[in-house]
Each structure stands twice: as C-alpha cells, then as structure tokens.
Design an enzyme around this catalytic site. Structure first.
Site, PDB file in Angstrom:
ATOM      1  N   PRO A   4       0.822  -1.209   0.000  1.00  0.00           N
ATOM      2  CA  PRO A   4       0.000   0.000   0.000  1.00  0.00           C
ATOM      3  C   PRO A   4       0.860   1.265   0.000  1.00  0.00           C
ATOM      4  CG  PRO A   4      -0.879  -1.588   1.542  1.00  0.00           C
ATOM      5  CD  PRO A   4       0.415  -2.161   1.037  1.00  0.00           C
ATOM      6  N   CYS A   5       0.438   2.251  -0.794  1.00  0.00           N
ATOM      7  CA  CYS A   5       1.326   3.383  -1.078  1.00  0.00           C
ATOM      8  C   CYS A   5       1.022   4.636  -0.277  1.00  0.00           C
ATOM      9  CB  CYS A   5       1.274   3.709  -2.565  1.00  0.00           C
ATOM     10  SG  CYS A   5      -0.387   4.175  -3.123  1.00  0.00           S
ATOM     11  N   GLN A   6       0.003   4.608   0.605  1.00  0.00           N
ATOM     12  CA  GLN A   6      -0.387   5.854   1.277  1.00  0.00           C
ATOM     13  C   GLN A   6       0.773   6.479   2.062  1.00  0.00           C
ATOM     14  OE1 GLN A   6      -2.078   3.063   1.177  1.00  0.00           O
ATOM     15  NE2 GLN A   6      -4.249   3.435   0.869  1.00  0.00           N
ATOM     16  N   TYR A  30       3.860   6.335   1.342  1.00  0.00           N
ATOM     17  CA  TYR A  30       4.918   6.815   0.444  1.00  0.00           C
ATOM     18  C   TYR A  30       4.464   8.008  -0.393  1.00  0.00           C
ATOM     19  CZ  TYR A  30       7.059   2.225   1.380  1.00  0.00           C
ATOM     20  OH  TYR A  30       7.604   1.121   1.981  1.00  0.00           O
ATOM     21  N   SER A  31       3.156   8.115  -0.650  1.00  0.00           N
ATOM     22  CA  SER A  31       2.684   9.149  -1.567  1.00  0.00           C
ATOM     23  C   SER A  31       2.820  10.539  -0.944  1.00  0.00           C
ATOM     24  CB  SER A  31       1.221   8.902  -1.955  1.00  0.00           C
ATOM     25  OG  SER A  31       0.352   9.284  -0.908  1.00  0.00           O
TER      26      SER A  31
END
Length: 418
Positions: free
Chosen positions: A118-120, A122-123
């Site tokens: 999941p990228c939250q 990192y974004s």
C-alpha cells in the site's frame, strides 16, 4: 508464467498478466471487498478459458448468486485468493497455503512475483495528510515481507510497483532500505517512472515500476530493464464517456440495452468494451447536495467555455454564498472537471472514495461527479470487470489500482523475456 501476486488490491496489475495467459498460485490481499472482486475476476477468466462466459454474463445480469458463480467457475474452495493481511504472525501460514495451491495445480516453481505494498505512506498526498504520524506508519515497512516472499519462492524475476513518492519518502531512506534488502535477497533491481498515458490509458498516472531479477554469480546476467512498448494515443478522454447513458446524481443504471451508442475504436482497442457487448454494470453515481451542484455547474462552464479551472478563492469572491470551507488559500483547485477534449485526464486517486469534487463529469446537462463505471474506464478496466463491495470501497479499489492496459504492456514484455 506462474505468478504469485502480493498486495493485490482489486487486481489491476494481475489483469494485465491474465491477458497473456498466466497462471496464478495466489493473490494475497488484506481488504475483504478487494478479495471478493479478485474472486469474481478469477471466475471470469476460468469461465472464459472454458468457453462458458454465458455463466458470467448471467452473474452480471444478477440471474445467479456469487456462490453459484464461484462454484461453476471451480474456485469456491480454492486458495487462488487469500484474504489475509501479511504480517509476522501470518507469513508462514500464507506460504503454506500458496505451496498447497501449487501442489493442487501440479506446479513446482514460481516464475514471477508481482505487486506493490500500500502506497499511502509513500505518496506525497498521503504524507501531507498524515503529517508526523507517517514516520511510524507500519505500511512503510511492508516491503520487508515482499522481500521475504522472494527469499522463500526464489522467482526468476519480480515486478514491484508503487507511487513516485516512494523515492523521496523519509528523504530517500525507505527506498535505500528497499534496495539493500532486495540485494541481500540475491536480486538486482532497476526502475523507471512510467506514465499510463504512454500505454493506452487516457490518464496522466505516474507509477514507479521496479523490475528485478535473480543474480546468478556463475553466469553472466542475461536480463536488463525491459523497453515496454508504448502505444500512440490518437484519442481524447471523451471517447471513454460518450457511449454511456446520462444519469442523475445518487442513481444507477444497470442491465442490457442501456448503452447510448455502439462502442468506439478506443474502447475496442483498449479492451474496455468489445463490439456486441451490451451489459452495462455499475454505472452508479454518488448523491450531491444543491450547493455542490451549483459549484459543479460553475466549474464545468468555466472549463468548457474558457479552459480555466475553478479557483476556490475566486469562487469566494464571486459567489460567497456557495462557500462552506473557511480555508480559501490552500487546495484552491478542490473542484476539478474531467477534461474531455484532452488526451489524458488527471490521475484517478483512491481519495475519490471520500468525495467527488475532484472528478466532475464534463457534461453541463448532468452536473455530477464520475460514476463507478466512468472511473473504472479511465483506469482502463473493461466493462465486464465487476467490482464487489459498497460504492465507497469500489472507488477506493479503482483509485489504488494499476491500469490494466498499462499492466498488459508490462506483462507482454516480461513474458517475452522469460
């Protein structure tokens, strides 16, 4: 190719690999609704191979239940989809289930591992929203399990996808740790930032695609980062929207004979709607209050007539009665119209699940945000791709996904290499 799919989401990346006739030994995903979507899509591919898509079409038309679909597609009791959050406590159990599934399919080796944590965390947007909490977010460290799966199954190659922010998170520390862990596991990795609009998707979506391969110290390396085939874009975003019927906010249109027009060249070329396909599903819209619709009307008119985006600060000066947020100095572009006459829309994000202001339909006669089906199409999901769960979950699944058309171009090249 034999593939293990980690952090699968709704299956945008795996859809590309299904299209090149891959075999999956497991899709591992924590979200229960995304797993239901994965099961439904696996049923589609099983029935397609068996030349029994009439059964799947009956499901789209709500003539049979989910259980009947899964049973007839031979996946009701399989471990093709594993609905578990990957952690220290669950890791060994997941490995056992994947190996059991491999044994049942008479498969001895995994060729490729795909997926992206999941990228939250990192974004850039996610980091701004979470502020100091982002430092301790456990999602920062899920890559460690990806690496452990590499060590367990020893695939020839892997695909690790994520948002561009992964390179700068914690001043680059997380990415440096990922690179070190992958190297220690015996793999070399390279990366590029790919833009979805280069691969047949009408959307300016950027993703970091890491491709890695096993280091063989005895032999000279025969792999290199692939040149994924780009697709020249001859179309505008309007092609995605024009055959869908008009719809009011807070309503839905589903069933046969509801498309406004025949399909078009873009939809056919992108595998979104084949000629003759006539089952419309999930053309579902969220409700809007009258105040928001008045703002949408201004935003649509401003864009369609002046090619100018609505600025919230300017709105507060021109139409103060429509202002409900005290903050008029930041995020002033919170109302954004899909630009139908351009070659790519702005990025479809998971935040679409929270509100539709950033994804306003360009038709002044409808004055609403995008429907589920329209958002899915902008991500290049085909019309026969059915998402499970409530509307909010579906928007999140769509926003988190890798566009299938982009995934297909990646899959074709990886298959060629292997």
């Amino acid at each position: 190719m034999v593939i293990l799919d980690l952090f699968s989401g709704a299956g945008g990346l795996s859809e590309g690999f299904f299209r090149v006739n891959s075999t999956f030994v497991g899709h591992v995903e924590a979200d229960s609704n995304a797993c239901k979507t994965l099961k439904t899509r696996t049923a589609y591919w099983n029935l397609k191979k068996a030349n029994k898509l009439n059964i799947y079409n009956d499901y789209l038309l709500k003539k049979i239940s989910t259980n009947e679909l899964l049973e007839q597609a031979n996946i009701s009791s399989s471990d093709d989809v594993i609905n578990i959050a990957i952690s220290d406590e669950t890791f060994n159990g997941i490995v056992k289930r994947v190996r059991k599934n491999m044994k049942n399919k008479n498969i001895k080796k995994v060729d490729l591992i795909i997926g992206g944590p999941p990228c939250q965390a990192y974004s850039v947007v996610g980091r701004a929203r979470m502020k100091e909490k982002v430092v301790d977010d456990p999602r920062n460290f899920l890559y460690k399990y990806y690496v452990r799966f590499l060590e367990k199954f020893q695939p020839k190659m892997f695909i690790f996808e994520n948002v561009p922010g992964i390179l700068s998170a914690s001043n680059g520390e997380h990415f440096s740790n990922i690179k070190t862990a992958i190297s220690k596991a015996g793999y070399h990795m390279e990366l590029k930032e790919l833009i979805a609009s280069d691969y047949g998707v009408l959307q300016d979506r950027k993703r970091i695609i890491i491709v890695g391969w096993k280091i063989n110290k005895k032999k000279k390396n025969k792999y290199e980062y692939p040149e994924f085939e780009k697709i020249e874009n001859l179309y505008t975003v309007s092609e995605v929207l024009k055959d869908l019927p008009e719809i009011e906010p807070g309503t839905s249109k589903e069933g046969k004979g509801l498309y406004k027009d025949k399909t078009n060249d873009y939809l056919v070329a992108s595998n979104i709607r084949e000629d003759g396909f006539d089952i419309l599903t999930q053309h579902i819209t969220r409700p809007h209050n009258e105040q928001d619709r008045k703002i949408y009307e201004i935003a649509i008119t401003k864009w369609n007539k002046q090619k100018k985006r609505l600025n919230y600060r300017e709105l507060s000066e021109e139409n103060p009665e429509l202002i409900s947020h005290k903050n008029i100095t930041s995020f002033t572009n919170r109302f954004n119209v899909i630009k139908a006459d351009e070659k790519a829309s702005h990025t479809i994000l998971a935040h679409m699940a929270m509100d539709g202001h950033y994804y306003i339909h360009p038709d002044i006669n409808q004055i609403r945000s995008l429907s589920v089906r329209e958002a899915a199409r902008l991500q290049s999901f085909p019309d026969d791709f059915y998402f499970e769960g409530p509307r909010t979950s579906i928007f999140r699944q769509i926003g988190n996904a890798v566009p299938p058309k982009m995934a297909e171009q990646i899959a074709k090249k990886i298959k060629e290499i292997l």
